[in-house]
Design a protein around this motif. Structure first.
Motif, short mmCIF file in Angstrom:
data_model
loop_
_atom_site.label_atom_id
_atom_site.label_comp_id
_atom_site.label_asym_id
_atom_site.label_seq_id
_atom_site.Cartn_x
_atom_site.Cartn_y
_atom_site.Cartn_z
N ALA A 208 0.83 -1.20 0.00
CA ALA A 208 0.00 0.00 0.00
C ALA A 208 0.87 1.26 0.00
O ALA A 208 0.35 2.38 0.12
N SER A 209 2.18 1.11 -0.17
CA SER A 209 3.10 2.25 -0.03
C SER A 209 2.74 3.40 -0.96
O SER A 209 2.72 4.57 -0.55
N GLY B 88 -9.88 9.45 -0.18
CA GLY B 88 -9.53 8.05 0.05
C GLY B 88 -9.70 7.67 1.50
O GLY B 88 -10.00 8.52 2.35
N GLY B 89 -9.52 6.39 1.75
CA GLY B 89 -9.63 5.88 3.11
C GLY B 89 -8.40 5.06 3.46
O GLY B 89 -7.85 4.36 2.60
N MET B 90 -7.95 5.19 4.71
CA MET B 90 -6.80 4.42 5.19
C MET B 90 -7.21 3.72 6.47
O MET B 90 -7.69 4.39 7.40
N THR B 91 -7.03 2.39 6.50
CA THR B 91 -7.34 1.66 7.73
C THR B 91 -6.26 0.63 8.02
O THR B 91 -5.47 0.29 7.14
N SER B 92 -6.29 0.14 9.24
CA SER B 92 -5.39 -0.95 9.63
C SER B 92 -6.21 -2.08 10.23
O SER B 92 -7.17 -1.84 10.96
N ASP B 93 -5.81 -3.31 9.90
CA ASP B 93 -6.50 -4.48 10.48
C ASP B 93 -6.14 -4.63 11.96
O ASP B 93 -6.87 -5.28 12.71
N ALA B 94 -4.99 -4.06 12.35
CA ALA B 94 -4.45 -4.35 13.68
C ALA B 94 -4.46 -5.85 13.90
O ALA B 94 -4.93 -6.35 14.92
N GLY B 95 -3.96 -6.57 12.87
CA GLY B 95 -4.07 -8.02 12.91
C GLY B 95 -2.82 -8.72 12.44
O GLY B 95 -1.70 -8.29 12.76
N ASP B 96 -3.01 -9.74 11.65
CA ASP B 96 -1.92 -10.64 11.28
C ASP B 96 -0.98 -10.01 10.26
O ASP B 96 -1.38 -9.15 9.47
N ASN C 240 -8.11 -0.04 -5.01
CA ASN C 240 -7.74 -0.63 -3.71
C ASN C 240 -6.27 -1.01 -3.64
O ASN C 240 -5.70 -1.53 -4.61
N SER C 241 -5.67 -0.81 -2.48
CA SER C 241 -4.33 -1.35 -2.16
C SER C 241 -4.39 -1.91 -0.75
O SER C 241 -4.54 -1.16 0.22
N LEU D 92 -2.59 -3.31 6.20
CA LEU D 92 -2.62 -1.86 5.97
C LEU D 92 -3.39 -1.60 4.67
O LEU D 92 -2.96 -2.03 3.60
N ASN D 93 -4.52 -0.94 4.78
CA ASN D 93 -5.45 -0.84 3.66
C ASN D 93 -5.66 0.60 3.21
O ASN D 93 -5.83 1.50 4.04
N VAL D 94 -5.65 0.80 1.89
CA VAL D 94 -5.95 2.12 1.33
C VAL D 94 -6.90 1.95 0.15
O VAL D 94 -6.69 1.07 -0.70
#
Lengths: 86, 418
Positions: B175-176, B265-273, B398-399, B405-407
């Protein structure tokens, strides 16, 4: 020994020429170093080339200052085992 | 308050499908496949010949950038300090700068930002350094350290364009680039810059890097088949794409035509694996992009998917899209160019934005190549048959990266308003 040194000096002078940005600058051992406009990156590359060519490690003091091209060349050559002490 | 939408006024590309925007767009919109067997790529793989035989890779296909001659773009003195990823980025940035018209009339230096996303940074220089030390018994080249810096590409572009504003790199795996692009939008919205040169770059054809991907068992031994039944993983690409973003006021004041509008745009994190994505993070990124851009779901006419071709990404991404768009998903075309050009890692979001702009300009959506048959786990229309006329006014891109790490980027045609 003198001819060995001459060959080493000539080689190092050619390395300097290949690295400096302004290729129109003509210089020899007596030219003031400031006239060659050699920057820090050029110096790094010249040192590297001498190390590779002569299989040596050059460890110039951080605060080294040189008046002429020859001072710089002789300082590098001093780290080459094959070179006689000038 | 400045307009929340920004204008895209320039773009540039270095890719396996062409070394400029026109070649890349034509290849993508025509549905060309550029993932080739390594033997067809031959010495262009940029690997020492002795390693070709000894690579011992399970996978045998890839999409390296072919025919890029750095000596045509940089003097030897400059090249001695530039990793391949920085070379790609700088060449792409020159194209973007020129398309925006800034090569003739540059903007105010203090008001230019440069942000380049990269997953690998100077990976190739690291690999070459190890090769010299361990195999050749030599010293690493003297500028290895600056060549490996993730910010090396940004610094080079700043030097070439005279950018004196905020200049740095973003790194968030795949997602860089998307993070870099959205960071540019935020710079413009916040008033920290008038112009932002943003995008992503990665060079991936270093033998150690290929071996490392092989060890992860994510690269297909077949060919990349996103969203399709029978998909076995991704194929590795590389390259760069860069964009000139401008505030609407800045672009209008100088009479610069927009190629498209970056609505948000939107930026989120799974805070996961670290490697297994969580579809909820994707859903939140899609929702966040719609909310930030002000676009309603009904206005989105196409999605350029992350679509890596792995079992889990494609399943979760397709289901995330269906969760956000509901029954309208049946009429929402979604495709990915990763089966055309491979996965260019930190550059992928930028290359895909070039493709998304091409779709807005031409009305044509690229197909998802190598699709065999529908997978019930991927309930989307993946455009398997070939290029399709879709004429969208707005699209999403989508990335979704390793590490959760999602954008999602939202963009519109140049003539569309909020």
């Amino acid at each position: 020994m003198a001819s060995d040194n001459e060959q080493i000096y000539t080689k190092i002078l050619s390395f300097i020429h290949s690295e400096i940005q302004d290729k129109s600058v003509e210089f020899d051992m007596d030219t003031p170093i400031a006239a060659v406009k050699i920057d820090s990156i050029d110096v790094i590359h010249v040192v590297f080339k001498v190390e590779e060519e002569f299989e040596t490690t050059i460890d110039l003091p951080q605060d080294s200052k040189f008046d002429t091209v020859g001072d710089f060349v002789r300082a590098l050559a001093a780290f080459i085992p094959a070179a006689g002490q000038a | 308050m400045a307009s929340p939408w920004v204008e895209i006024t320039g773009r540039g590309v270095v890719s396996c499908a062409g070394l400029d925007v026109a070649a890349f767009q034509n290849a993508i919109l025509a549905g060309e496949g550029h993932i080739k067997p390594f033997d067809e790529n031959g010495r262009e793989l940029n690997l020492p010949p002795e390693f070709m035989a000894g690579l011992k890779l399970r996978f045998t296909r890839g999409a390296p950038v072919i025919g890029f001659d750095p000596t045509q773009h940089f003097e030897p003195r400059v090249l001695a300090g530039l990793d391949r990823f920085s070379q790609f980025a700088a060449v792409a940035a020159r194209q973007a700068w020129k398309e925006a018209g800034f090569d003739v009339a540059p903007p105010v230096a203090d008001r230019i930002a440069v942000i380049v996303g990269t997953a690998n940074a100077g990976n190739e220089s690291v690999g070459q350094g190890w090769q010299r030390i361990l195999l050749e018994g030599r010293k690493p080249v003297p500028l290895t350290i600056p060549m490996t810096m993730a910010s090396g590409a940004s610094s080079r572009i700043a030097r070439e364009t005279g950018a004196h504003g905020p200049v740095f790199a973003t790194s968030s795996a795949c997602a860089s680039a998307a993070h870099a692009i959205l960071m540019g939008v935020m710079m413009l919205r916040s008033g920290l810059a008038d112009v932002a040169l943003v995008g992503g770059s990665d060079a991936c054809y270093d033998f150690g890097y290929l071996r490392a991907w092989d060890a992860l068992r994510v690269v297909t031994t077949d060919i990349c088949r996103p969203f399709s039944k029978g998909r076995l993983g991704m194929s590795i690409g590389e390259g760069a794409a860069m964009f000139v973003l401008e505030t609407t006021d800045h672009a209008r004041a100088r009479g610069a035509p927009a190629l498209a509008r970056l609505a948000g745009g939107g930026m989120t994190s799974d805070a996961g694996d670290l490697t297994t994505p969580d579809g909820r993070g994707m859903v939140r990124a899609l929702h966040a992009a719609l909310r930030d851009s002000g676009l309603t779901p009904e206005r989105i006419g196409y999605i350029n998917a992350h679509g890596t071709g792995t079992q889990i990404n494609d399943r979760l991404e397709a289901q995330a899209i269906r969760e956000v768009f509901g029954a309208a998903t049946d009429k929402l075309p979604v495709s990915t160019i990763k089966s055309s050009i491979g996965h260019a890692m930190g550059a992928s979001g930028a290359l895909e934005l070039v493709a998304a702009i091409a779709t807005l300009e031409s009305g044509i959506a690229p197909p998802t190549l190598n699709y065999l048959e529908p997978d019930p786990d991927c309930p989307i229309d993946a455009i398997p048959e070939g290029p399709r006329k879709v004429n969208p006014e707005a699209v999403l891109s989508n990335s979704f990266a390793f590490g959760g790490l999602n954008v999602t980027l939202a963009l519109t045609r140049a003539d569309v308003n909020l």
